[in-house]
Each structure stands twice: as structure tokens, then as C-alpha cells.
Design a protein around this motif. Structure first.
Motif, PDB file in Angstrom:
ATOM      1  N   ILE A   1       0.840  -1.208   0.000  1.00  0.00           N
ATOM      2  CA  ILE A   1       0.000   0.000   0.000  1.00  0.00           C
ATOM      3  C   ILE A   1       0.869   1.251   0.000  1.00  0.00           C
ATOM      4  N   ALA A   2       1.894   1.252   0.861  1.00  0.00           N
ATOM      5  CA  ALA A   2       2.788   2.414   0.950  1.00  0.00           C
ATOM      6  C   ALA A   2       3.513   2.656  -0.377  1.00  0.00           C
ATOM      7  N   GLN A   3       3.910   1.584  -1.036  1.00  0.00           N
ATOM      8  CA  GLN A   3       4.595   1.723  -2.318  1.00  0.00           C
ATOM      9  C   GLN A   3       3.646   2.210  -3.404  1.00  0.00           C
ATOM     10  N   GLN A   4       2.438   1.644  -3.411  1.00  0.00           N
ATOM     11  CA  GLN A   4       1.451   2.021  -4.429  1.00  0.00           C
ATOM     12  C   GLN A   4       1.023   3.479  -4.275  1.00  0.00           C
ATOM     13  N   GLU A   5       0.845   3.909  -3.037  1.00  0.00           N
ATOM     14  CA  GLU A   5       0.383   5.277  -2.768  1.00  0.00           C
ATOM     15  C   GLU A   5       1.531   6.280  -2.754  1.00  0.00           C
ATOM     16  N   LYS A   6       2.772   5.768  -2.914  1.00  0.00           N
ATOM     17  CA  LYS A   6       3.960   6.635  -2.930  1.00  0.00           C
ATOM     18  C   LYS A   6       4.026   7.537  -1.691  1.00  0.00           C
ATOM     19  N   TYR A   7       3.919   6.890  -0.535  1.00  0.00           N
ATOM     20  CA  TYR A   7       3.990   7.628   0.728  1.00  0.00           C
ATOM     21  C   TYR A   7       5.317   8.374   0.883  1.00  0.00           C
ATOM     22  N   PHE A   8       6.387   7.788   0.340  1.00  0.00           N
ATOM     23  CA  PHE A   8       7.726   8.328   0.575  1.00  0.00           C
ATOM     24  C   PHE A   8       8.395   8.639  -0.760  1.00  0.00           C
ATOM     25  N   PRO A   9       8.868   9.884  -0.950  1.00  0.00           N
ATOM     26  CA  PRO A   9       9.430  10.307  -2.249  1.00  0.00           C
ATOM     27  C   PRO A   9      10.549   9.416  -2.761  1.00  0.00           C
ATOM     28  N   MET A  10      11.377   8.911  -1.839  1.00  0.00           N
ATOM     29  CA  MET A  10      12.513   8.079  -2.249  1.00  0.00           C
ATOM     30  C   MET A  10      12.231   6.592  -2.033  1.00  0.00           C
ATOM     31  N   ASN A  11      10.956   6.261  -1.881  1.00  0.00           N
ATOM     32  CA  ASN A  11      10.512   4.867  -1.852  1.00  0.00           C
ATOM     33  C   ASN A  11      10.593   4.243  -0.458  1.00  0.00           C
ATOM     34  N   VAL A  12       9.933   3.108  -0.333  1.00  0.00           N
ATOM     35  CA  VAL A  12      10.007   2.283   0.872  1.00  0.00           C
ATOM     36  C   VAL A  12      10.594   0.939   0.458  1.00  0.00           C
ATOM     37  N   VAL A  13      11.610   0.507   1.182  1.00  0.00           N
ATOM     38  CA  VAL A  13      12.299  -0.747   0.875  1.00  0.00           C
ATOM     39  C   VAL A  13      11.910  -1.776   1.922  1.00  0.00           C
ATOM     40  N   TYR A  14      11.519  -2.943   1.472  1.00  0.00           N
ATOM     41  CA  TYR A  14      11.131  -4.014   2.390  1.00  0.00           C
ATOM     42  C   TYR A  14      12.014  -5.222   2.123  1.00  0.00           C
ATOM     43  N   VAL A  15      12.706  -5.684   3.152  1.00  0.00           N
ATOM     44  CA  VAL A  15      13.643  -6.799   3.020  1.00  0.00           C
ATOM     45  C   VAL A  15      13.141  -7.972   3.850  1.00  0.00           C
ATOM     46  N   LEU A  16      12.873  -9.089   3.179  1.00  0.00           N
ATOM     47  CA  LEU A  16      12.427 -10.298   3.870  1.00  0.00           C
ATOM     48  C   LEU A  16      13.560 -10.906   4.701  1.00  0.00           C
ATOM     49  N   PRO A  17      13.202 -11.640   5.768  1.00  0.00           N
ATOM     50  CA  PRO A  17      14.239 -12.414   6.464  1.00  0.00           C
ATOM     51  C   PRO A  17      14.703 -13.562   5.572  1.00  0.00           C
ATOM     52  N   ASP A  18      16.009 -13.822   5.567  1.00  0.00           N
ATOM     53  CA  ASP A  18      16.553 -14.883   4.720  1.00  0.00           C
ATOM     54  C   ASP A  18      15.825 -16.211   4.906  1.00  0.00           C
ATOM     55  N   TYR A  19      15.447 -16.495   6.131  1.00  0.00           N
ATOM     56  CA  TYR A  19      14.917 -17.823   6.441  1.00  0.00           C
ATOM     57  C   TYR A  19      13.632 -18.134   5.697  1.00  0.00           C
ATOM     58  N   TYR A  20      12.978 -17.129   5.132  1.00  0.00           N
ATOM     59  CA  TYR A  20      11.717 -17.342   4.428  1.00  0.00           C
ATOM     60  C   TYR A  20      11.870 -17.238   2.907  1.00  0.00           C
ATOM     61  N   GLU A  21      13.096 -17.185   2.423  1.00  0.00           N
ATOM     62  CA  GLU A  21      13.300 -17.043   0.988  1.00  0.00           C
ATOM     63  C   GLU A  21      13.774 -18.349   0.356  1.00  0.00           C
ATOM     64  N   GLN A  22      13.474 -18.511  -0.934  1.00  0.00           N
ATOM     65  CA  GLN A  22      13.931 -19.693  -1.658  1.00  0.00           C
ATOM     66  C   GLN A  22      15.430 -19.635  -1.940  1.00  0.00           C
ATOM     67  N   TYR A  23      15.891 -18.441  -2.239  1.00  0.00           N
ATOM     68  CA  TYR A  23      17.294 -18.254  -2.589  1.00  0.00           C
ATOM     69  C   TYR A  23      17.919 -17.217  -1.656  1.00  0.00           C
ATOM     70  N   PRO A  24      19.197 -17.343  -1.363  1.00  0.00           N
ATOM     71  CA  PRO A  24      19.844 -16.382  -0.466  1.00  0.00           C
ATOM     72  C   PRO A  24      20.113 -15.060  -1.178  1.00  0.00           C
ATOM     73  N   LYS A  25      20.319 -14.020  -0.383  1.00  0.00           N
ATOM     74  CA  LYS A  25      20.709 -12.729  -0.940  1.00  0.00           C
ATOM     75  C   LYS A  25      22.205 -12.763  -1.266  1.00  0.00           C
ATOM     76  N   PRO A  26      22.620 -12.067  -2.317  1.00  0.00           N
ATOM     77  CA  PRO A  26      24.066 -11.978  -2.578  1.00  0.00           C
ATOM     78  C   PRO A  26      24.744 -11.213  -1.458  1.00  0.00           C
ATOM     79  N   CYS A  27      25.848 -11.740  -0.974  1.00  0.00           N
ATOM     80  CA  CYS A  27      26.551 -11.115   0.140  1.00  0.00           C
ATOM     81  C   CYS A  27      27.065  -9.744  -0.266  1.00  0.00           C
ATOM     82  N   MET A  28      26.455  -8.672   0.231  1.00  0.00           N
ATOM     83  CA  MET A  28      26.877  -7.300  -0.042  1.00  0.00           C
ATOM     84  C   MET A  28      27.021  -7.051  -1.550  1.00  0.00           C
ATOM     85  N   GLY A  29      26.120  -7.660  -2.341  1.00  0.00           N
ATOM     86  CA  GLY A  29      26.234  -7.541  -3.790  1.00  0.00           C
ATOM     87  C   GLY A  29      27.349  -8.392  -4.368  1.00  0.00           C
ATOM     88  N   GLY A  30      27.812  -9.334  -3.585  1.00  0.00           N
ATOM     89  CA  GLY A  30      28.944 -10.185  -3.969  1.00  0.00           C
ATOM     90  C   GLY A  30      30.159  -9.846  -3.124  1.00  0.00           C
TER      91      GLY A  30
END
Length: 366
Positions: free
Chosen positions: A212-241
Motif C-alpha cells: 500500500i505504501a509503495q502504491q500510494e507513494k507515501y515516501f518520495p525516495m521509496n520504501v524498501v522491504y527486506v524479507l528475512p533470509d529464512y523465508y526465501e527460496q534463494y539467499p541474498k548476494p553477500c553485499m552484492g557479492g
């Protein structure tokens, strides 16, 4: 292939901090003699100039609490003179009008303030000290002085039920950008995992509130949402590699590829008081240890995602398996993926209402 220049320098000026958050990013041995002697002003100023020459574009002053360092203004002024974009990453409790104005005059570009919850008593409980009102005052001060304001909220079981309230608080404070980052389980967070790991229901509600916050553009520079690793299929790249985009300098001057790299005991880090920064980035054993893909074992070695997530987090792999070259157990293809599912299943047994599944994030959706 030779690595590119780093984009980001994270300057951990001190591990001293008035807060006592259960997910603190400080190493678990941050009070040891190893970190007691902090890098001097002269070394920091020289290192910042070296970073600019190396091609660094952005510099985050963080900690601990960076405002404890009374030479912060000198560092900001030196960085600004090189053209590096500077951010102050602070808890906000020590930010006064006088100090903020001085930092602005020295050339500071941006301020990020952490808030633990939407309600004062709960925020203070998580922070370990009475601090909520100071944080709110600091956020207002940042806007008053014309800085772009990012609010960072680390999410977990203790505050996710108030995700909509948290977003509304950020909106009230006129945040330009909001980072809603679920706890990742290294260091102190791993020690406190039993009280921090969220439920599936909490994550589902958070996903809806963020959408909702993203769709309504509550924040000019966006809202970032990061899932906990334990609930993802694939891991995040470590610091972009590993050693790909970022370098971290800890309070004693050791240079790391990520904030948690010291948790891997086999690594010996070079120090800016002994080696030039460009040598550390390009030639040191630590920065080259997990660069690229040659170090990988199966299933990473033959995986088409090997240059997307780079095998996941090396620190998480070590902390969970005892082997830094292992595939991050977060990956559902990992032979040790049961370490993650067993943790979630253990939580389900303790609480029958606790449920879990993996979110498909291959297309940046949750």
C-alpha cells in the motif's frame, strides 16, 4: 577478471553505543581488547582520501553510534572535499541542533535514523534504554535542517504486528525513504533468534502494508522491504557479492568485505595502518577469498544463479554449517537447507499458530 572499484565504504567509527538492541550488528566480542583501540583521526582522514582515489562514491558513517566520535565533523568535511556522497547512520539519541547544523555546514549529505517501534514504551524496550522521544525529535530536526531523511526499522516478531503504525509514523515524520529490514540472523540476532523470528502471518501483513505504501507513494525516495533470509527460496548476494561493491572498515582499522566477516575465524584482515586501501581491495587474501565463482562447491558451482546470489552469505554459511565455502543453507537447493527448515519447524512446535513457507523472490515479489 580484475575486480571493479568499490562503490561504497562503510566506516564503523566505533562500537560504543548507548542502545542495547537484541539484533545489534556489532560483533559479539565488540568489547574485547581487539576493538578497544579505535583508529585515530589522522588515519581516518587519510583513509577517506584513499577511498576517494580508489573510486568510492558513497560513504556511510556508522557504528555503534558514530556521533560518539567528536572528530566526525572533520571526517565529513574531508569526505565532502573529495566529492564522496556522505551519510550519517545514527540512533539519533545524541543528535542536537548544534551538532546537526555543524555537520550540514561541513558538507554532510544525508542522515538515517533508526526507530525500533511505533510506540514509545515498546521502542524503548527493544532499544534497551529510554530513547523514543529523542529519536522522534532527531528525525524532526533532520527535516528542519533540510537533510534528506531515511528511517530504518529493523523488523522482527516483537514489532511486526504494528507494521502499519510504523509506516504511518514514518509518514508523519515526513521521511524521504524508509527501510523496513527484517532481522537477518547473524551475531547477536542469531543468539536472540528465539524471540525475534517472525511468523508467516506477521510477514503476510507486512507485505500488504508495504504494498500500500509503495502504491500510494507515501515516501518520495521509496520504501524498501527486506524479507528475512529464512523465508526465501534463494539467499541474498553477500553485499552484492563478496569484495564486489563494498568495503567495511571497523573501529580498529581492519578492512572487511562485510560487517560480519570477522565471524569467520580462518580470515586474517589487513589494517589501514599497515596497508594502502587499494592494495587491500585488489590484492589482499581476504577480499579475493570468495570473489567470483572459482571457490564454489556444488551445487553452486554448476548453478545458473551462481553470479546472481554468489552462493549467498559466507558468514551465514559458516555460522550454520561451520564451513565458509558451503552453499548458504537458506538456499532450498543446499544440502544443509534442513538447518533452516528445522529452525522454523522448531518454532512451529513451540507455537502451533506459527506457520511458515518460502516466498518466491525470483522476480522481486514477495
Amino acid at each position: 577478471m580484475s575486480p571493479k572499484s568499490p562503490l561504497t565504504l562503510i566506516a564503523e567509527l566505533t562500537y560504543r553505543c548507548p542502545l542495547r538492541c537484541p539484533y545489534c550488528s556489532n560483533p559479539t566480542d565488540y568489547g574485547s581488547d581487539k576493538y578497544r583501540q579505535e583508529l585515530t583521526t589522522e588515519y581516518w582522514l587519510d583513509t577517506i582520501r584513499q577511498a576517494a582515489n580508489l573510486g568510492v562514491l558513497q560513504l556511510g558513517f556508522t557504528g555503534g553510534e558514530p556521533l560518539i566520535r567528536q572528530d566526525l565533523e572533520e571526517m565529513v568535511e574531508t569526505a565532502a572535499a573529495t566529492g564522496i556522497y556522505t551519510s550519517l547512520i545514527t540512533a539519533g539519541t545524541l543528535l542536537t541542533l548544534e551538532r546537526a547544523a555543524k555537520l550540514r555546514d561541513c558538507g554532510l549529505d544525508h542522515i538515517q535514523i533508526s526507530i525500533q517501534d511505533s510506540q514509545g514504551d515498546r521502542s524503548d524496550y527493544i532499544a534497551g534504554i529510554t530513547s523514543f522521544e529523542q529519536k522522534i525529535a532527531a528525525a524532526k530536526l533532520v527535516k528542519q535542517l533540510g537533510f534528506p531523511l531515511t528511517i530504518n526499522v529493523v523488523l522482527h516478531r516483537q514489532n511486526l504486528d504494528r507494521i502499519a503504525e510504523i509506516i504511518e509514523l514514518c509518514r508523519t515524520l515526513k521521511a524521504d525513504r524508509v527501510e523496513l529490514a527484517n532481522t537477518q540472523y547473524y551475531g547477536w540476532a542469531l543468539h536472540n533468534q528465539d524471540s525475534l523470528l517472525p511468523t508467516l502471518e506477521q510477514l503476510e501483513r507486512a507485505k500488504q502494508a508495504v504494498a500500500i505504501a509503495q502504491q500510494e507513494k507515501y515516501f518520495p525516495m521509496n520504501v524498501v522491504y527486506v524479507l528475512p533470509d529464512y523465508y526465501e527460496q534463494y539467499p541474498k548476494p553477500c553485499m552484492g557479492g563478496w569484495g564486489n561493491k563494498t568495503m567495511v572498515i571497523v573501529p580498529n582499522g581492519d578492512v572487511l568485505p562485510c560487517q560480519v566477516a570477522a565471524s569467520i575465524p580462518e580470515l586474517n584482515f589487513d589494517n589501514v595502518s599497515d596497508r594502502p586501501l587499494d592494495w587491500i581491495w585488489y590484492k589482499s587474501e581476504v577480499f579475493n577469498r570468495f570473489r567470483g565463482t572459482d571457490w564454489m562447491e556444488e551445487p553452486c558451482r554448476s548453478c545458473p544463479r551462481q553470479e546472481i546470489d554468489f552462493g549467498g552469505c559466507r558468514c551465514q554459511a559458516f555460522l550454520l554449517t561451520g564451513k565458509a565455502t558451503a552453499t548458504d543453507p537458506v538456499c532450498h537447493l543446499s544440502p544443509e537447507h534442513h538447518l533452516i527448515t528445522n529452525t522454523l519447524e522448531s518454532e512451529r512446535r513451540k507455537n502451533p499458530l506459527f506457520q511458515y513457507r518460502l516466498f518466491d523472490t525470483t522476480n522481486n515479489t514477495v
